[in-house]
Design a protein around this motif. Structure first.
Motif, PDB file in Angstrom:
ATOM      1  N   LEU A   1       7.526   9.576  12.719  1.00 13.45           N
ATOM      2  CA  LEU A   1       6.614  10.380  11.701  1.00 13.45           C
ATOM      3  C   LEU A   1       4.975   9.505  11.879  1.00 13.45           C
ATOM      4  CD1 LEU A   1       7.790  11.934   8.993  1.00 13.45           C
ATOM      5  CD2 LEU A   1       7.507  13.200  10.505  1.00 13.45           C
ATOM      6  N   GLY A   2       5.050   8.385  12.779  1.00 14.30           N
ATOM      7  CA  GLY A   2       3.942   7.205  13.232  1.00 14.30           C
ATOM      8  C   GLY A   2       3.678   6.645  11.105  1.00 14.30           C
ATOM      9  N   ILE A   3       3.677   6.186  10.771  1.00 16.90           N
ATOM     10  CA  ILE A   3       3.715   6.217   9.478  1.00 16.90           C
ATOM     11  C   ILE A   3       3.936   4.629   9.360  1.00 16.90           C
ATOM     12  CG2 ILE A   3       4.076   5.516   6.702  1.00 16.90           C
ATOM     13  CD1 ILE A   3       5.320   8.614   6.816  1.00 16.90           C
ATOM     14  N   ASP A   4       2.238   3.871   9.112  1.00 17.45           N
ATOM     15  CA  ASP A   4       2.386   2.937   9.619  1.00 17.45           C
ATOM     16  C   ASP A   4       2.617   2.520   7.855  1.00 17.45           C
ATOM     17  OD1 ASP A   4       1.154   0.139   9.608  1.00 17.45           O
ATOM     18  OD2 ASP A   4       0.021   0.770  10.974  1.00 17.45           O
ATOM     19  N   THR A   5       3.851   1.333   7.571  1.00 19.36           N
ATOM     20  CA  THR A   5       3.342   0.666   6.423  1.00 19.36           C
ATOM     21  C   THR A   5       2.885  -0.786   6.611  1.00 19.36           C
ATOM     22  OG1 THR A   5       5.924   0.155   6.406  1.00 19.36           O
ATOM     23  CG2 THR A   5       5.067   2.633   5.697  1.00 19.36           C
ATOM     24  N   TRP A   6       2.160  -1.582   7.401  1.00 20.74           N
ATOM     25  CA  TRP A   6       2.400  -3.221   7.660  1.00 20.74           C
ATOM     26  C   TRP A   6       3.575  -3.476   8.137  1.00 20.74           C
ATOM     27  CZ3 TRP A   6       0.409  -7.844   4.928  1.00 20.74           C
ATOM     28  CH2 TRP A   6      -0.412  -8.808   6.150  1.00 20.74           C
TER      29      TRP A   6
ATOM     30  N   GLU B   1       6.414  -4.111   5.657  1.00 22.39           N
ATOM     31  CA  GLU B   1       7.375  -3.267   4.485  1.00 22.39           C
ATOM     32  C   GLU B   1       8.086  -1.789   5.619  1.00 22.39           C
ATOM     33  OE1 GLU B   1       6.340  -1.562   1.516  1.00 22.39           O
ATOM     34  OE2 GLU B   1       8.249  -1.856   0.710  1.00 22.39           O
TER      35      GLU B   1
ATOM     36  N   TYR C   1      12.534   7.200   6.187  1.00 20.18           N
ATOM     37  CA  TYR C   1      12.800   8.332   4.904  1.00 20.18           C
ATOM     38  C   TYR C   1      13.418   9.295   5.371  1.00 20.18           C
ATOM     39  CZ  TYR C   1       7.607   6.378   5.579  1.00 20.18           C
ATOM     40  OH  TYR C   1       6.594   5.702   5.832  1.00 20.18           O
TER      41      TYR C   1
ATOM     42  N   ALA D   1      -0.639 -13.053  -1.010  1.00 13.33           N
ATOM     43  CA  ALA D   1      -1.065 -10.972  -0.992  1.00 13.33           C
ATOM     44  C   ALA D   1      -1.195 -12.325  -2.774  1.00 13.33           C
ATOM     45  CB  ALA D   1       0.630 -10.801  -1.242  1.00 13.33           C
TER      46      ALA D   1
ATOM     47  N   MET E   1      -8.756 -11.253   9.357  1.00 11.04           N
ATOM     48  CA  MET E   1      -8.023 -10.071  10.043  1.00 11.04           C
ATOM     49  C   MET E   1      -8.754  -9.787  11.066  1.00 11.04           C
ATOM     50  SD  MET E   1      -5.222  -8.961   8.495  1.00 11.04           S
ATOM     51  CE  MET E   1      -4.678  -7.342   8.686  1.00 11.04           C
TER      52      MET E   1
ATOM     53  N   ALA F   1      -3.553  -0.921   6.868  1.00 11.72           N
ATOM     54  CA  ALA F   1      -2.079  -0.865   6.053  1.00 11.72           C
ATOM     55  C   ALA F   1      -1.741  -2.229   5.494  1.00 11.72           C
ATOM     56  CB  ALA F   1      -1.195  -0.180   6.863  1.00 11.72           C
ATOM     57  N   GLN F   2      -1.784  -1.470   3.833  1.00 13.65           N
ATOM     58  CA  GLN F   2      -1.117  -2.300   3.163  1.00 13.65           C
ATOM     59  C   GLN F   2      -2.204  -2.221   2.062  1.00 13.65           C
ATOM     60  OE1 GLN F   2       2.618  -1.531   2.831  1.00 13.65           O
ATOM     61  NE2 GLN F   2       2.656  -3.236   2.065  1.00 13.65           N
TER      62      GLN F   2
ATOM     63  N   LEU G   1      -2.095   1.675   0.457  1.00 15.60           N
ATOM     64  CA  LEU G   1      -2.860   2.185   1.766  1.00 15.60           C
ATOM     65  C   LEU G   1      -1.833   2.374   3.413  1.00 15.60           C
ATOM     66  CD1 LEU G   1      -4.674   4.500   3.932  1.00 15.60           C
ATOM     67  CD2 LEU G   1      -5.818   1.733   4.235  1.00 15.60           C
ATOM     68  N   ASN G   2      -0.727   3.256   3.306  1.00 15.29           N
ATOM     69  CA  ASN G   2       0.004   3.813   4.475  1.00 15.29           C
ATOM     70  C   ASN G   2      -0.769   3.988   5.534  1.00 15.29           C
ATOM     71  OD1 ASN G   2       3.503   3.254   3.474  1.00 15.29           O
ATOM     72  ND2 ASN G   2       1.552   1.860   3.139  1.00 15.29           N
ATOM     73  N   LEU G   3      -1.382   4.017   7.211  1.00 14.42           N
ATOM     74  CA  LEU G   3      -1.784   5.196   7.546  1.00 14.42           C
ATOM     75  C   LEU G   3      -0.718   5.631   8.856  1.00 14.42           C
ATOM     76  CD1 LEU G   3      -3.855   1.626   9.027  1.00 14.42           C
ATOM     77  CD2 LEU G   3      -4.393   4.166   7.724  1.00 14.42           C
ATOM     78  N   VAL G   4      -1.271   7.208   8.794  1.00 14.52           N
ATOM     79  CA  VAL G   4      -0.923   7.931   9.399  1.00 14.52           C
ATOM     80  C   VAL G   4      -0.692   8.746  10.761  1.00 14.52           C
ATOM     81  CG1 VAL G   4       0.406  10.017   9.242  1.00 14.52           C
ATOM     82  CG2 VAL G   4       1.132   8.431   7.316  1.00 14.52           C
ATOM     83  N   GLY G   5      -0.619   8.673  11.467  1.00 14.68           N
ATOM     84  CA  GLY G   5      -1.862   9.125  12.622  1.00 14.68           C
ATOM     85  C   GLY G   5      -1.511  11.375  12.762  1.00 14.68           C
TER      86      GLY G   5
ATOM     87  N   LEU H   1       0.373  15.127  11.814  1.00 15.38           N
ATOM     88  CA  LEU H   1       0.621  14.852   9.931  1.00 15.38           C
ATOM     89  C   LEU H   1      -0.740  14.840   9.764  1.00 15.38           C
ATOM     90  CD1 LEU H   1       3.809  12.542   9.169  1.00 15.38           C
ATOM     91  CD2 LEU H   1       3.625  15.241  10.360  1.00 15.38           C
TER      92      LEU H   1
ATOM     93  N   VAL I   1       4.688  -6.680  -6.573  1.00 10.24           N
ATOM     94  CA  VAL I   1       4.514  -8.929  -6.828  1.00 10.24           C
ATOM     95  C   VAL I   1       3.515  -9.204  -7.124  1.00 10.24           C
ATOM     96  CG1 VAL I   1       5.246  -8.875  -3.643  1.00 10.24           C
ATOM     97  CG2 VAL I   1       2.978  -8.763  -4.316  1.00 10.24           C
ATOM     98  N   TYR I   2       2.387  -8.985  -7.910  1.00  4.17           N
ATOM     99  CA  TYR I   2       1.966  -9.277  -8.508  1.00  4.17           C
ATOM    100  C   TYR I   2       2.406  -9.801 -10.284  1.00  4.17           C
ATOM    101  CZ  TYR I   2      -2.527  -9.297  -6.540  1.00  4.17           C
ATOM    102  OH  TYR I   2      -3.907  -9.678  -5.507  1.00  4.17           O
TER     103      TYR I   2
END
Lengths: 512, 512
Positions: free
Chosen positions: A24-29, A31, A35, A273, A461, B50-51, B67-71, B74, B141-142
């Motif tokens: 599905l191409g979901i980028d969660t970095w 983690e 799905y 973080a 970054m 992402a993240q 934030l998650n990235l989705v191309g 979708l 995480v905090y």
């Protein structure tokens, strides 16, 4: 172990229907997320609910992921998708069969809880935690709790030795045939303090063997690996590193690609973080990398200042005692050098901006920041003496000659060429000056505000993002004179950074 | 505050293109996630990766999301999607305009780091942390690091009072016109110890006003709210609660719907993941709810035993001292009652199974577990005396009469009817006995293994899941005799729980 095996068997024994991977191409970095459709047979049979931790396997590869639920039309009941990081780690291709089971109950969580409640951990307990962390079995909230539970001296020296050993065991180890394998490290906390590439170039030109591996930034706007990456290739394999060091005597690579103390890299991600870095973690992080890298003699630069990472001399003494104890347990020779940490070093802060300062010092141009040059020569001299490559008291002079003669610059070029070629760092499109609100004398510079401003601008970054310092402590300034210039790659980041800089003045000016 | 406003202005000032909400139906449980196309103008202009944590606004409602990235296919560059929890919180509908900006830099994170490094926090610092937590501005995480940093007595009494006050301020407060508003609480740690509904029914039948609000399970297989939910409606609004208490004098509702100390609910979610519960958190959690609920007289049941939450009498003394100090600061009267925590109470462990035990005691059937009945009558008697509704020394007898006469059962029915009707709890499809491996005498039962076995069977998320105890300490057993029965709603969960039970025997049997 027996319990885990039993549980896995139970999960598998239920004849989980095969699920088919659908990208599905979901980028969660970083983690890992899987799905699944809420009504898929595996969810129904195993009782999985959103946010459950599950074991995912494709072929021989497996990992632990967090479960998110996705209904039709994205997923059918017989399909599974994976976040980009999980898909990459499992080398998943569309159509692959995905097997899922309950994540094994982690026995090490008892040890984690014991530490949260202030108990001492033994070597086996620390091993169990680090082993689960390295294998990607801990969710971030566990890692975060572990770091907080170990901060503020709540890990003693014996635990720190055990932590270091566990971290070394978590990855690969390099070994060298040389009797003296030098290394240079900075505990950090001082923006722009990028002496390592210069010190390595000088010391290697002076005959030392120095297979230097560096990390990326933890809480700073740039790590040595981030900076070197703007100049050359840094992600080398162990075989490539060996080849580089055999050829030119030294390297300046990123340690992450070598799998040296990989647990450290995971811990560092969560530390970043949280923006924390405790004594025990610092010692274990530094020394586990050095033990794994096969170093024998390590110079550690400790900048001390009110807004540096190490704030007072007594903090340095405490850190040095811990460092010596742990180094001794592994037969490492260390030399800690206290340096001035009251203000940033050099001009640039951020990967590409720091790289430009380094090139200027090595090339002896007029743009070379004098403070960066001086400190690099002093540290290189100390390292040459410590490793027996210069007589006592003559190290600094020898280092200065190696720099002035161009020998260090030639060595640096040779290192970069051996690693894949020297390149010119980029430049930012968006820039804005932060100016003096009134005339006066610069009496202090807050490293933390400077670092935060650079990070909000996008460093590390964004390689070209960061700050360019335009003044130093004791400078006289006019109203409206630039104090520093913010560099950014996106206008939003430029605004964000400048807003912070205006609300949190980093340069204190005393009016006349 | 000024800094945050500046930053938000910076984020918004860039004229972020409007993004249109497109539902994708991804359920991440309680974690807010926003999905954007990596090339959308907002990501490009603001430099989001992402993240990143971003502020999301639809109309007047806003929250912080990861934030998650989705191309494509979708999402297009002009579209945004939200996780189920975020979409619900923002009441998002397809086509809504979504505004996005950088999450404000959280000033409270300095206070969090100070606590991780062992410093004392003042009231304002604690307020800032709790206020950011309640507003959903902290990533997990905090929160996890905050909990770990405050565990093991690292929060002193003054800090605990400040924490309690901050938690009360984080939500709504109820007030009652009665001089005495009674409450009953159990610190937990003892599986099956579900006396609260029985005590409330008896005490209310005896004339006490008792607007009882309960939480769901933290680390146990069931909380009182989970158990009551199998019998009646528990998610009442403040107005509905007031109506119920005016009509029948007492309630047995879930506190979560009332927004009393909402920070507590968020902290509890992460505590549950970590399976920890420290003194300061315990005191602040319990008392903030009581202050917010408007209680004046609170009986606190503290089971003490080697595998209960409170293990020794000196732990009880420490907890009681902290509890009294904080209660005193808010003018609350508390009565702590030490009870036997050496083994589970009643037969059922898990929401529906415990509800059945409660009904049996109130209805005085032969199935009523004698230990649950006895303990409930003792605690109800103590509460009647403490609140002046029974003469000193006569409380227990009065409580027994209120139970035996059927008055308590009638009161319980009236409470449930007022809350929306009494229903019969369900039953599990899958069951399996765990049997004695050899003959002998039961010498100990491990509450933690029992609780874990019940949780692995699905409790409290699956109402009907859990355990049914078939033996008690000192019982004689034959080889093969059932020690307890595992109840589950999915065969995978039954297997998982039984595997754990076999690997971690909870019932110790001494052979003859």
């Amino acid at each position: 172990m027996q319990a885990n095996e039993l549980k896995l068997a139970a999960g598998e024994g239920q004849g989980s229907e095969p699920l088919i991977f659908k990208p599905l191409g979901i980028d969660t970095w970083q983690e890992h997320v899987i799905y699944l459709h809420p009504d898929c047979p595996v969810c129904r049979a195993e009782g999985f609910t959103a946010q459950a931790r599950v074991q995912v396997r494709i072929g021989e590869a497996s990992l632990i992921a967090t479960l998110n639920l996705v209904g039709a039309p994205l997923l059918d009941t017989g399909e599974a998708s994976l976040s980009a990081s999980a898909a990459q780690a499992l080398e998943a291709r569309a159509g692959d069969v995905v097997a899922i089971s309950h994540a094994p109950a982690l026995e090490s969580v008892r040890a984690l809880r014991a530490k949260i409640y202030g108990r001492r951990l033994d070597g086996a307990q620390i091993d169990s935690i680090i082993s689960d962390i390295s294998a990607g079995r801990y969710p971030d909230v566990y890692i975060s709790a572990f770091l907080a539970a170990c901060a503020d001296g709540r890990m003693n020296r014996r635990e720190t030795v055990d932590l270091t050993r566990a971290m070394v065991h978590s990855g690969e180890r390099l070994s060298w045939s040389h009797a003296v394998v030098a290394d240079k490290h900075c505990v950090g906390g001082l923006p722009g303090n990028r002496t390592t590439p210069i010190v390595v170039a000088i010391a290697a030109a002076g005959g030392l063997v120095l297979p230097k591996t560096s990390s990326r930034a933890i809480t700073s706007p740039a790590g040595t690996a981030d900076t070197m990456e703007t100049l050359t290739r840094v992600a080398l394999s162990a075989a490539e590193l060996r080849h580089v060091v055999e050829r030119v005597g030294a390297s300046l690579v990123w340690g992450g690609a070598l799998n040296l103390s990989p647990a450290d890299d995971i811990l560092i991600r969560v530390e970043r973080a949280l923006d924390i870095d405790s004594d025990a973690q610092l010692v274990a992080s530094i020394l586990s990398k050095k033990v794994a890298a096969g170093s024998t003699h390590i110079l550690i630069d400790v900048p001390v200042g009110p807004t540096a990472k190490v704030r007072e001399d007594r903090d340095l003494e405490r850190l040095e005692a811990a460092m010596r104890h742990v180094a001794g347990a592994f037969g490492l020779h260390i030399l800690m050098v206290r340096t001035d940490g009251t203000q940033p070093l050099g001009r640039g802060i951020g990967p590409a901006l720091e790289a430009r300062d380094i090139l200027a010092v090595l090339q002896r141009t007029v743009a070379a920041p004098p403070d960066l040059r001086e400190r690099s020569v002093m540290l290189a001299g100390a390292l040459l003496e410590f490793c027996g490559a210069a007589p006592r008291g003559a190290g600094e002079k020898a280092a200065g000659q190696l720099l002035d003669s161009g020998a260090a610059w030639r060595k640096f070029q040779a290192i970069c060429e051996a690693q894949g070629g020297l390149r010119v760092p980029g430049e930012a499109i968006f820039r804005r000056d932060i100016v003096a609100p009134h005339a006066g004398k610069v009496i202090a510079i807050d490293n933390r505000h400077i670092a935060r401003t650079a990070k909000l601008a996008g460093a590390p970054m964004r390689q070209v993002a960061g700050l360019e310092m335009r003044v130093r402590v004791n400078d006289e300034v006019r109203a409206g004179q630039p104090l520093f210039t913010v560099h950014a790659q996106a206008s939003g980041e430029l605004d964000y950074s400048c807003s912070y800089a205006l609300a949190h003045p980093a340069v204190s000016i005393e009016p006349h």
